[in-house]
Design an enzyme around this catalytic site. Structure first.
Site, PDB file in Angstrom:
ATOM      1  N   GLN A   1      -6.648  -1.899  -0.510  1.00  0.00           N
ATOM      2  CA  GLN A   1      -8.307  -1.432  -0.718  1.00  0.00           C
ATOM      3  C   GLN A   1      -9.590  -0.824   0.435  1.00  0.00           C
ATOM      4  O   GLN A   1     -10.083  -0.410   0.376  1.00  0.00           O
ATOM      5  CB  GLN A   1      -9.024  -2.743  -1.513  1.00  0.00           C
ATOM      6  CG  GLN A   1     -10.597  -2.247  -1.807  1.00  0.00           C
ATOM      7  CD  GLN A   1     -11.243  -1.299  -3.281  1.00  0.00           C
ATOM      8  OE1 GLN A   1      -9.633  -0.750  -3.992  1.00  0.00           O
ATOM      9  NE2 GLN A   1     -12.243  -1.083  -2.714  1.00  0.00           N
ATOM     10  N   GLU A   2      -9.451  -2.080   1.144  1.00  0.00           N
ATOM     11  CA  GLU A   2      -9.894  -1.793   2.516  1.00  0.00           C
ATOM     12  C   GLU A   2      -9.275  -1.058   2.932  1.00  0.00           C
ATOM     13  O   GLU A   2     -10.295  -0.247   3.709  1.00  0.00           O
ATOM     14  CB  GLU A   2      -9.815  -3.126   3.348  1.00  0.00           C
ATOM     15  CG  GLU A   2     -10.464  -4.444   2.550  1.00  0.00           C
ATOM     16  CD  GLU A   2     -11.984  -4.909   2.585  1.00  0.00           C
ATOM     17  OE1 GLU A   2     -12.579  -4.011   4.324  1.00  0.00           O
ATOM     18  OE2 GLU A   2     -12.308  -5.296   1.881  1.00  0.00           O
ATOM     19  N   SER A   3      -8.558  -0.364   3.329  1.00  0.00           N
ATOM     20  CA  SER A   3      -8.079   0.084   4.605  1.00  0.00           C
ATOM     21  C   SER A   3      -6.906   0.773   4.157  1.00  0.00           C
ATOM     22  O   SER A   3      -6.406   2.169   4.789  1.00  0.00           O
ATOM     23  CB  SER A   3      -7.344  -0.552   6.102  1.00  0.00           C
ATOM     24  OG  SER A   3      -6.198  -1.125   5.875  1.00  0.00           O
TER      25      SER A   3
ATOM     26  N   TYR B   1     -14.652  -2.971  -7.101  1.00  0.00           N
ATOM     27  CA  TYR B   1     -14.044  -3.652  -6.238  1.00  0.00           C
ATOM     28  C   TYR B   1     -12.804  -4.437  -6.450  1.00  0.00           C
ATOM     29  O   TYR B   1     -12.099  -4.516  -5.675  1.00  0.00           O
ATOM     30  CB  TYR B   1     -14.788  -4.150  -4.668  1.00  0.00           C
ATOM     31  CG  TYR B   1     -14.661  -4.889  -3.440  1.00  0.00           C
ATOM     32  CD1 TYR B   1     -13.559  -3.710  -2.282  1.00  0.00           C
ATOM     33  CD2 TYR B   1     -14.581  -5.920  -3.728  1.00  0.00           C
ATOM     34  CE1 TYR B   1     -12.933  -4.254  -1.498  1.00  0.00           C
ATOM     35  CE2 TYR B   1     -13.042  -6.632  -2.605  1.00  0.00           C
ATOM     36  CZ  TYR B   1     -13.013  -5.784  -1.468  1.00  0.00           C
ATOM     37  OH  TYR B   1     -11.883  -6.873  -0.372  1.00  0.00           O
TER      38      TYR B   1
ATOM     39  N   ILE C   1      -5.724  -6.813  -1.444  1.00  0.00           N
ATOM     40  CA  ILE C   1      -7.137  -6.422  -1.260  1.00  0.00           C
ATOM     41  C   ILE C   1      -7.115  -5.465   0.416  1.00  0.00           C
ATOM     42  O   ILE C   1      -7.529  -4.260   0.769  1.00  0.00           O
ATOM     43  CB  ILE C   1      -7.207  -7.805   0.000  1.00  0.00           C
ATOM     44  CG1 ILE C   1      -7.360  -8.339  -1.507  1.00  0.00           C
ATOM     45  CG2 ILE C   1      -8.464  -7.669   0.610  1.00  0.00           C
ATOM     46  CD1 ILE C   1      -7.413  -9.870  -1.069  1.00  0.00           C
TER      47      ILE C   1
END
EC number: 4.2.2.n1
Length: 483
Positions: free
Chosen positions: A314-316, A441, A311
């Protein structure tokens, strides 16, 4: 009437009183709207759901027009209320009826509209593109190529005028107009082959191009148009008009407007949603620096550390100082509102961000309907992490209406992209959303998770392009191959 000094003085005083009252009334009327906004403490803005205007992302409002309107509300020191409507007719009707103070809806300035509306300073110059689907149609490079084609455009727009001008030279040119459509409806019809061509603004083309890679620009037609905010042309709006002009001068001078335009409308041809090569490289370069923190937070919140790592990548991309165009920041890319809700006072602190993201994910898990099986709950929670729980619930409603099972991730995943289509999102509670992004996502995170799992099971072998679901824990197996 006798002409005496006393009479003249009386008449002069009376005339001055009338002039003073008229002037005072005129000034009061000119400032009424702005004063009322400040008195109420709320700026009401009419807009349209769409990628270039206003939508919800990660449970928070987003979109170019929203970002600009929020900055204006902050400038006035009031709260912002966005009022999304469908179609330009509803925008103009809402202004005429006084249901909002301004319209920030990607409106182009036209002589016809200037008869009843006052426009603020232009914030963007756009072209009008005739586009087609290269996978379904022969190339369109001139107006002559449009003859005999199925063309549909939004009614009550400058695009209709473009076609009328072309028709003077090409009398056989025909088209259909839809007054209750949005741009996304036209794009979906073009993608499905229901129409052969349409006209959209260049800003809308670039904002949506990543979702329609087969679309091509045939040619640009008509004169470039300028976009601006609009308010109703009444005496009481003069103060608001000046406030808008002052605001745009400020954001132009300080560069904020240019930055917003670059973030929302600049298209990168090489942008991709998932790159295994980049992931494997950063897994070696960045993950070792943050792995200890990820493992610690995973233990604290009873999570698989590989899921939390997937996660956060994927986010940063495991960048503690990451920032998105919509203002979310940190390792887990939390919005300011979400961070406050989770008691995260520094989004750039990686431990705070990881803990906040873990708490938010667990909170979303707990709020899902009990009918969703444990094997699917993670995927629903991840989708909600991306676009908000309300939009996920809307997708479940659409799924059930389509004969699918709203408790099965695979069924809902297939319907998430429908949240971009007006005919589907209009009846929903939360409206437009980039549902296809949410589905992508979740898939990305599953792929990253599988790569991390393979690395744990067999460190010295090169991972295959696709990792079998057998390598995933039981709760991550359901529906993996179907994605």
């Amino acid at each position: 009437m006798p002409d005496c000094p006393k009479t003249r003085r009386f008449l002069l005083r009376a005339l001055l009183s009338v002039l003073f009252i008229g002037l005072f009334t005129h000034c009061s009327e000119n400032s009424d709207k702005l004063q009322q906004i400040r008195k109420d403490g709320v700026l009401r803005v009419l807009t349209r759901n769409g990628a270039t205007t206003y939508y919800e992302s990660q449970g928070a409002p987003a979109g170019f027009e929203y970002q600009l309107a929020r900055a204006f509300a902050d400038h006035l020191g009031v709260k912002l209320e966005m009022i999304p409507v469908v179609g330009l007719d509803e925008v103009f009707t809402g202004l005429a009826e006084g249901s909002a103070d301004i319209a920030a809806a990607g409106l182009s300035i036209t002589p016809e509209r200037q008869e009843t509306l006052v426009f603020g300073p232009s914030y963007l110059s756009i072209k009008q593109f005739i586009i087609y689907n290269r996978d379904l149609n022969e190339p369109i490079s001139s107006a002559a190529d449009l003859i005999g084609k199925q063309i549909r455009v939004l009614g009550n727009t400058a695009h209709v005028n473009v076609l009328k001008e072309l028709k003077q030279e090409y009398p056989n040119l025909t088209w259909a107009e839809s007054r209750d459509f949005e741009t996304i409806d036209l794009l979906e019809q073009l993608a499905d082959g229901q129409i052969d061509a349409t006209i959209i603004n260049s800003s809308e083309f670039y904002a949506n191009r990543a979702f329609y890679p087969s679309f091509r620009i045939g040619f640009s037609a008509g004169k470039p148009r300028k976009l601006a905010w609009a308010i109703q042309a009444t005496h009481g709006n003069a103060g608001l008009t000046k406030a808008i002009a002052d605001f745009f001068k400020i954001v132009t001078d300080n560069g904020k407007l240019a930055r917003l335009i670059e973030r929302h409308f600049t298209f990168n041809e090489r942008r991709t949603f998932i790159s295994t090569q980049t992931f494997l490289q950063l897994k070696e370069e960045r993950l070792p620096e943050v792995k200890g923190m990820i493992e610690q937070v995973a233990i604290e919140y009873d999570l698989d550390w590989r899921l939390l790592a997937a996660i956060s990548y994927q986010e940063s991309h495991w960048d503690a100082e990451a920032r998105s165009p919509t203002g979310v920041r940190g390792m887990m890319m939390l919005t300011r509102a979400t961070a406050e809700e989770l008691n995260v006072d520094n989004r750039l602190d990686p431990m705070q961000s990881l803990r906040g993201g873990a708490r938010y994910y667990k909170k979303l898990l707990s709020r899902l309907p009990s009918g969703i099986e444990p094997s699917d709950r993670s995927w629903f929670a991840l989708a909600a992490y991306n676009i908000g729980l309300g939009h996920v619930e809307d997708a479940r409603v659409i799924t059930e209406a389509n004969g699918g099972n709203p408790n099965l991730w695979n069924d809902v995943r297939e319907r998430l992209p429908l949240l971009r289509q007006r005919k589907w999102y209009k009846p929903t509670r939360y409206g437009y959303a980039r549902g296809d992004e949410a589905a992508r996502y979740v898939r990305n995170i599953r792929d990253y998770y599988s790569l991390l799992t393979w690395d744990e099971l067999n460190r010295y072998r090169v991972p295959p392009p696709r990792i079998a679901a057998d390598y995933l824990p039981a709760e991550f197996n359901r529906g993996f191959d179907a994605m």
